[in-house]
Design an enzyme around this catalytic site. Structure first.
Site, PDB file in Angstrom:
ATOM      1  N   LYS A  52       1.981  45.729 -42.150  1.00  0.00           N
ATOM      2  CA  LYS A  52       0.938  44.726 -41.882  1.00  0.00           C
ATOM      3  C   LYS A  52       1.184  44.078 -40.524  1.00  0.00           C
ATOM      4  O   LYS A  52       0.260  43.906 -39.722  1.00  0.00           O
ATOM      5  CB  LYS A  52       0.913  43.672 -42.996  1.00  0.00           C
ATOM      6  N   GLN A  96       3.395  38.170 -50.153  1.00  0.00           N
ATOM      7  CA  GLN A  96       3.618  39.526 -50.656  1.00  0.00           C
ATOM      8  C   GLN A  96       4.122  39.474 -52.101  1.00  0.00           C
ATOM      9  O   GLN A  96       5.110  38.800 -52.392  1.00  0.00           O
ATOM     10  CB  GLN A  96       4.634  40.238 -49.744  1.00  0.00           C
ATOM     11  N   ASP A 119      -6.062  37.564 -48.898  1.00  0.00           N
ATOM     12  CA  ASP A 119      -5.783  38.557 -49.940  1.00  0.00           C
ATOM     13  C   ASP A 119      -6.765  38.404 -51.110  1.00  0.00           C
ATOM     14  O   ASP A 119      -6.879  39.295 -51.951  1.00  0.00           O
ATOM     15  CB  ASP A 119      -4.346  38.362 -50.465  1.00  0.00           C
TER      16      ASP A 119
END
Ligand code: NDP
Length: 284
Positions: A52, A96, A119
């Site tokens: 990322k 994450q 997200d």
């Protein structure tokens, strides 16, 4: 042979357009910024976070990776999220997953400000998706829909079967397909006679995490098959679909790797750019 739905190629095309958007925004004084938070030392997470950050660099997005020790408390993590929520240089925040077991994932994802929830896992983003309101759509489902649109097929009225009902893939992808007027069925580990259900699908989405579990017997002739699964076997990465066997029946199929995976990261970049564009517009 079916048509290949190549996520790697599509992501590369999107990249050129995204780079231009970042450049335009930067020229106006707002450099998009993404903060990626990782807690502990999960090896797969390390690879995902690195990829990322690398993609941010390619596009000119400022990325900040915050790697915290596994012993970090929930309170400490929430305090960090609070700080990032207040930071005007951070437009997107991603935590994450998985987090260590002593931290409540939902409490953490819900703490991210909705306008920075790139997200799309927070309850406001999820609620917006459920009720058809504006909000960030989770990256993998958003990428799946983009791939489906590449087929040029009219999705309205198609029978879509999603195997897997997780909050990050199965449920949101089912909602997106419903919004496209598909007739949607969600399957899971308690579904009886899975093959009988999946064989009805014009569009079949596999998001289970079991190597090659869907074979030719699960697929209707001419179906579009999207394989979300990422399974690490000694011979390499394989999906949830038996690609060789299903290729003889499907009209369209995604490869693993090179299908949904690259689209997930492309959609994260897109959400981050959108967040920065919205923040920039608010400042004007
Ligand atoms: P989860 O483990 O959260 O969910 C798996 C789902 O599969 C559950 O709903 C489970 O049912 C269902 N399931 C398990 N066994 C069966 C079975 N025998 N028959 C039918 N359904 C079954 O996984 P995720 O959604 O997080 O991920 C799914 C896969 O997608 C994984 O391989 C993951 O690595 C991959 N992935 C790939 C991404 C990408 O970018 N390409 C991004 C995210 C995930 P139940 O709810 O009843 O337990």
């Amino acid at each position: 042979m079916p048509n290949l739905l190549n996520g790697k190629t599509l992501a590369a095309t999107l990249r050129a357009e995204q780079k231009q958007r970042v450049e335009a925004l930067t020229a106006k004084g707002t450099t998009p910024g993404l903060a990626v938070v990782r807690v502990g030392d999960d090896p797969a997470s390390e690879v995902y976070v690195r990829n990322k950050a690398k993609m941010c660099q390619t596009l000119g997005i400022r990325s900040e990776v915050l790697h915290l020790p596994a012993e970090t408390t929930e309170e400490e993590l929430l305090a960090l999220i609070d700080r990032l929520n207040q930071d005007p240089a951070v437009h997107g925040i991603l935590v994450q997953l998985p987090l260590p077991p002593h931290i409540n994932e939902a409490r953490v994802t819900d703490a991210i400000a909705p306008q920075k929830d790139v997200d799309g896992f927070g309850k406001e983003s999820m609620g917006a998706l459920l009720s058809g309101k504006e909000g960030f759509v989770p990256c993998t489902p958003k990428g799946i829909l983009r791939l489906l649109k590449e087929t040029g097929l009219d999705l309205a009225g198609k029978k879509a079967v999603v195997v897997g009902r997780s909050n990050i893939v199965g449920k949101p992808v089912a909602l997106l397909l419903l919004a496209e007027h598909c007739t949607v069925t969600l399957c899971h580990s308690k579904t009886k006679d899975l093959a009988a259900v999946t064989k009805e699908a014009d569009i079949l989405i596999a998001a289970v995490g079991r190597p090659r579990m869907l074979g030719a017997d699960h697929v209707k002739e001419g179906a579009v098959v999207i394989d979300v699964g990422i399974n690490r076997l000694p011979e390499g990465l394989v999906g949830d679909v038996d690609f060789e066997a299903v290729s003889d029946k499907a009209a369209w199929i995604t490869p693993v790797p090179g299908g949904v995976g690259p689209m997930t990261i492309a959609m994260l970049m897109e959400n981050t750019i959108e967040a920065a564009e919205a923040a920039h517009a608010l400042r004007q």
